[in-house]
Design an enzyme around this catalytic site. Sequence first.
Site, PDB file in Angstrom:
ATOM      1  N   SER A   1     -58.406 -88.003  27.441  1.00 48.88           N
ATOM      2  CA  SER A   1     -59.437 -88.448  28.358  1.00 48.88           C
ATOM      3  C   SER A   1     -59.684 -87.503  29.537  1.00 48.88           C
ATOM      4  CB  SER A   1     -59.067 -89.832  28.908  1.00 48.88           C
ATOM      5  OG  SER A   1     -57.901 -89.770  29.694  1.00 48.88           O
TER       6      SER A   1
ATOM      7  N   SER B   1     -53.700 -87.591  26.857  1.00 43.86           N
ATOM      8  CA  SER B   1     -54.897 -87.218  27.620  1.00 43.86           C
ATOM      9  C   SER B   1     -54.784 -85.945  28.449  1.00 43.86           C
ATOM     10  CB  SER B   1     -55.302 -88.360  28.547  1.00 43.86           C
ATOM     11  OG  SER B   1     -56.039 -89.290  27.811  1.00 43.86           O
TER      12      SER B   1
ATOM     13  N   LYS C   1     -58.804 -85.190  38.453  1.00 42.10           N
ATOM     14  CA  LYS C   1     -59.421 -86.161  37.556  1.00 42.10           C
ATOM     15  C   LYS C   1     -59.907 -87.343  38.398  1.00 42.10           C
ATOM     16  CE  LYS C   1     -58.175 -88.746  33.308  1.00 42.10           C
ATOM     17  NZ  LYS C   1     -57.087 -89.037  32.349  1.00 42.10           N
TER      18      LYS C   1
END
Length: 487
Positions: free
Chosen positions: A156, A180, A81
């Site tokens: 997210s 997330s 990420k």
Amino acid sequence: MASELHKLSVCEARDLLRKREVSSREITRACLDRIAEVEPRLNAFITVCEREALEQADAADRRLASGDGAPPMCGIPIALKDIYCTRGVRTTCASKILDNFVPPFDATVVAKLREEGAVFLGKTNMDEFAMGSSTENSAFGPTRNPYDLERVAGGSSGGSAAAVAADECLAALGTDTGGSIREPASFCGVVGIKPTYSRVSRYGVIAYASSLDQVGPFAKTVRDAALLLRALAGVDPRDSTCSARPVPDYEKALIGEVHGLRIGVPKEFFVEGMAPDVERAVRDALRQYESIGARLVDISLPHTPYAVACYYLVATAEASANLARYDGIRYGFRAEADNTEDLYNRSRARGFGAEVKRRIMLGTFALSAGYYDAYYLKAQKVRTLIRRDFERAFASSDVIVAPVAPTTAFRLGEKTEDPLTMYLSDIFTISVNLAGLPAMSVPCGYDGGGLPIGMQIIGPAFSEETLFRVGDAYERSRTGKGRPAKV
Ligand code: GLN
């Protein structure tokens, strides 16, 4: 076979690499080719590191050739990420304000994986500063769901979830502050675990809400997630909140057995208004557990209705402090200005997106004199009540099984106009972060439109071995296997 190597699980790749039946370069090449094929449709990556990845793969192949001592992650291509600081590789947090930020250091978890010889394919898309549930709040455009390109991947960490689901990488790292990892895992039909708060170092992970943030893996199987967490977890002198508890060999816990296990079923997580297909799939999974020897126990988590309000006060308050450092002076985007105050104002006004600004304002308000007691302090008290709900529940159950989200992946744009409806999609995930507990999302079926559904397995602090055992036992007992993404 070579063209299918991107479809391997981490454990399969590890075994083939050990036997020298394939090389890390071949698997890495297959993933890079897959990335080139699907990225124009998915947008799961912000940055792809082709040259670096191939160099790392070659280094891993040399290490694998030199003997049998290579660590488990050696030669395995994964994605990160874009919230993890990576030495020499741009790290944006999906924000314009960090558009040009190239960290001079690695996050601890990145350094650990680098030491093991893992291959980093690139940095994945996300909601800006991890604020969101759909990856639509990205300065680099939304990520699309590999099962339906008109739908969100969740957020997210949507880029990481989509990349694993579409076989662009063998596994990926995300972060989970309020769901997330679990929500995008559920929307994209992959496994994702948020470990106990403090189990994994947060050093070098760009901070959103420091009392809630936690690092964790996305994987194609529970076993892969177990392998990855072992590589990530453990004490770190650079993160004083990181636990010194020894890290178990999680893979050893996968005995395929849940006989006598007490599964708590919280009535507040099966609410009116949730998608009937989601309820059906999770109830089917519960029956499946019963058929392999587990016992269901009705439990109550009575403060669940207050979790969304509590979370959005605590998280925004912490975010408003954490994001004060982006001032245009030290790093990131800097606007033209004649004096320092204008420089701060313009850099922040142009650098941050709308949702991030909304959160900074909410958090600043909640912490301001006169409102602190009414909002922030009250939220901290509610947080304690939520934690106690779980303590009570775990007196009569070993784990809790519930849905991850009230719906499957929603349509792009469906919730962007109304932040509150977006916040409500976090209803089943955020209380776990407020209580600091570990929880895993495991695929448990599909809705009528073929979209994946995830169930959530929640445990007491540091019960990751149990979560992996319980998730793996379900995976083994499942008759209908997963359907591949259509992208
Ligand atoms: N959707 C939640 C939020 O916007 C959770 C995000 C996260 O876990 N990083 O805050």
